[in-house]
Each structure stands twice: as C-alpha cells, then as structure tokens.
Design a protein around this motif. Structure first.
Motif, PDB file in Angstrom:
ATOM      1  N   LYS A 112      75.784 -21.645 -38.098  1.00 13.04           N
ATOM      2  CA  LYS A 112      75.360 -19.397 -37.492  1.00 13.04           C
ATOM      3  C   LYS A 112      76.399 -19.269 -36.992  1.00 13.04           C
ATOM      4  O   LYS A 112      77.817 -19.275 -36.743  1.00 13.04           O
ATOM      5  CB  LYS A 112      75.271 -20.482 -35.937  1.00 13.04           C
ATOM      6  N   THR A 114      77.221 -14.591 -37.528  1.00 17.16           N
ATOM      7  CA  THR A 114      77.237 -12.271 -37.077  1.00 17.16           C
ATOM      8  C   THR A 114      76.637 -12.380 -38.202  1.00 17.16           C
ATOM      9  O   THR A 114      78.721 -12.264 -38.612  1.00 17.16           O
ATOM     10  CB  THR A 114      77.000 -12.334 -36.115  1.00 17.16           C
ATOM     11  N   LYS A 130      69.840 -14.401 -45.706  1.00 19.54           N
ATOM     12  CA  LYS A 130      69.171 -15.345 -44.869  1.00 19.54           C
ATOM     13  C   LYS A 130      67.688 -16.136 -45.173  1.00 19.54           C
ATOM     14  O   LYS A 130      68.025 -17.475 -44.376  1.00 19.54           O
ATOM     15  CB  LYS A 130      68.311 -13.852 -43.508  1.00 19.54           C
ATOM     16  N   ASP A 135      69.971 -19.933 -40.549  1.00 20.54           N
ATOM     17  CA  ASP A 135      70.511 -19.738 -39.201  1.00 20.54           C
ATOM     18  C   ASP A 135      71.753 -18.242 -38.874  1.00 20.54           C
ATOM     19  O   ASP A 135      71.664 -18.807 -37.472  1.00 20.54           O
ATOM     20  CB  ASP A 135      71.244 -21.044 -38.630  1.00 20.54           C
ATOM     21  N   TRP A 136      71.524 -18.158 -39.850  1.00 20.98           N
ATOM     22  CA  TRP A 136      72.385 -17.384 -39.278  1.00 20.98           C
ATOM     23  C   TRP A 136      71.424 -15.676 -39.561  1.00 20.98           C
ATOM     24  O   TRP A 136      70.386 -15.162 -39.736  1.00 20.98           O
ATOM     25  CB  TRP A 136      72.991 -16.661 -40.938  1.00 20.98           C
ATOM     26  N   GLN A 137      71.932 -15.016 -38.402  1.00 18.45           N
ATOM     27  CA  GLN A 137      71.884 -14.037 -37.437  1.00 18.45           C
ATOM     28  C   GLN A 137      72.668 -12.883 -38.818  1.00 18.45           C
ATOM     29  O   GLN A 137      73.734 -12.210 -38.442  1.00 18.45           O
ATOM     30  CB  GLN A 137      72.211 -13.702 -36.411  1.00 18.45           C
ATOM     31  N   THR A 139      71.980  -8.426 -39.751  1.00 18.69           N
ATOM     32  CA  THR A 139      72.153  -7.782 -39.752  1.00 18.69           C
ATOM     33  C   THR A 139      71.841  -6.509 -40.668  1.00 18.69           C
ATOM     34  O   THR A 139      72.720  -6.493 -41.092  1.00 18.69           O
ATOM     35  CB  THR A 139      71.884  -6.324 -37.885  1.00 18.69           C
ATOM     36  N   GLU A 163      66.892  -8.339 -38.343  1.00 21.14           N
ATOM     37  CA  GLU A 163      66.791  -7.341 -38.297  1.00 21.14           C
ATOM     38  C   GLU A 163      67.316  -5.698 -39.255  1.00 21.14           C
ATOM     39  O   GLU A 163      68.538  -5.991 -39.635  1.00 21.14           O
ATOM     40  CB  GLU A 163      67.947  -7.742 -36.993  1.00 21.14           C
TER      41      GLU A 163
END
Length: 277
Positions: A112, A114, A130, A135-137, A139, A163
C-alpha cells in the motif's frame, strides 16, 4: 502481374531509405497489422499480396515520407508489456521510460503506497505501476484534457483503476501525503529544437516535450511542490535528459538535504533517471 509481400515491402523500404527515412517502418506496420513475427514473414513473404493490403502500404508510405510516426498510424504503442492507445495529443511512450517504471517497482515492494505520476500523457507509467501493484493508490496528473482522455481510455481498456486529475504539477494533490512522486516531464530545452527527430518536431505535442530554463523548469516546480506533500520517507523518480543528471540531482538535494539522490543510466549508457530516497 501478381506481386508478393516481399516485392512490395522491399520497394517501399528502398524508397524510404533513399529519402533518409526509417526503412524498417513498412515492415513494422505490416507485422503489427498482420500479427506476424519474423517466422511468419519467412513463411509468407513470397505469398501474393492482396490489393487492399498493397493499398494500405502505399497509404502508409505517403505518411511515412512526411515523417508521420508509425505508432500514430497504428493508433497504439507497446509499453511495459501492455498496449496503449496513442494519439497526437500524447507522446509516444519510449523504452527508456520502461526503465523508470522498472526501478520504481523493483525498489518498492510494499503493498500500500500512495503514488502520483505527473505529466501522465497516455497513462503509461501510472497504469503500468497499477497493473504490477494493484494495491497502490495511484493518481495521474496532466495539464492536457485531451491527454487525460487518452489515459482514461487506456485505464479502462487495461482495467487499471487510477485517479485521473487535470492540473499543473502537484498543485491538484497538495492535500495528499504521497509516498512516491514519479514523472517523465517535459525536459527538452528550446535550444535543442534542431537536434530533434523530424517526426517528433512535426507531430508530437510540444507541451509535453519542451521546458524553459534549459529544460529544468518543471523539475524546479515539482521539487518545490513536493516539499509540501511528499512524506518524510517518500521517494522521487524522475526521467531526465542525458545532460541533466547533475543539475536535477542538485535541485533535489538542495530541497531534501537528508535524502540520498543518485543518477542512473539507461541501457544505452546515458544518464536517464534521478532517484531520491
């Protein structure tokens, strides 16, 4: 008289070679459209070429002699084992950028994190990360609405939930605490215009290529903004021009004196990445 694939391709290739253009491009386009490898070529090169395929090669030739990139003719480009839609609103992903992705993945095995990818273009970096680390967020930020539309198309096609944010640098995500900043930003100096390939100068988006201040302007912006959102243990992964290693390293080191900053070379032996951790 019937013509073979070999005859038509050889003639097209020779024509481009005489013009000083990439003489392999007609083969590349045919192989991609047919789904052929070199073995298939050896099996079928003496086959009679259908009229419709010969017409396609002639149409390609008209574009190629004007330096139009083969990837734009196909509408896609391969990157890190995935097929990405490309258009004149995006840069064509390069193999050197695959090396940036590889460093980021190999050095960050946590589930995890960001991550923010600035200047995402096709979304190649963000989506590749990704797909490798679900599980990485992640953007992905870009100044261009048109580029973000292409990135959204790729995100959906490759089932990568990222995102997508329209904005300038890290400004849209300064409310986040991020673990990794990764970017292949515009880094070509305007003084290097004459050194660029004709296909790049004519067709790829200038906004994604050139930066002021000898190509360092976006690095300066991102490093300054990163001071407000990068976690204390956060990392930075930048792709750079081959002459920018020392300058970009110094920019990061000045703002983040406690980080270890290093310059990494690409497979061609040129400085290509600056990494801070």
């Amino acid at each position: 008289m019937a013509k073979t694939y070999f005859e038509v391709l050889k003639r097209a290739s020779s024509f481009l070679k005489e013009l000083g253009k990439d003489d392999y491009a007609p083969y590349y386009l045919l192989f991609e459209r047919k789904g052929w490898n070199k073995t298939d070529w050896l099996l079928h090169m003496k086959d009679e070429i259908p009229d419709v395929e010969e017409a396609q090669i002639h149409a390609d030739l008209n574009s190629l002699q004007q330096d139009y990139p083969p990837q734009y003719l196909l509408g896609y480009s391969e990157f890190y084992g995935h097929r990405f839609v490309v258009s004149e609103d995006t840069l064509i992903p390069r193999p050197e950028t695959e090396e940036l992705v590889e460093y980021c993945l190999n050095e960050n095995l946590q589930n995890k994190l960001t991550v923010v990818d600035v200047g995402t273009g096709t979304g190649a970096i963000a989506i590749s990360l990704k797909l490798a680390r679900p599980d990485w967020q992640i953007t992905a930020v870009d100044l261009s609405k048109e580029a973000l539309a292409v990135a959204a198309q790729n995100s959906e096609a490759l089932a990568a939930s990222i995102e997508l944010v329209l904005g300038d640098g890290l400004a849209p995500v300064l409310n986040k605490e991020i673990d990794i900043l990764i970017s292949n930003p515009p880094y070509i100096s305007l003084t290097e215009w004459q050194l660029m390939d004709q296909s790049v100068k004519k067709y790829e988006p200038k906004q994604a290529l050139f930066a002021e201040d000898d190509g360092l302007a976006i690095y300066k912006q991102l490093v300054k903004e990163a001071a407000n959102c990068l976690k204390p243990a956060g990392k930075i992964y930048f792709e750079i021009g081959f002459q920018q290693g020392a300058a970009v390293k110094a920019l990061i080191q000045e703002k983040f004196p406690n980080k270890q900053v290093r310059v990494e070379k690409d497979l061609s032996g040129n400085d290509r990445m600056v990494i801070a951790e």
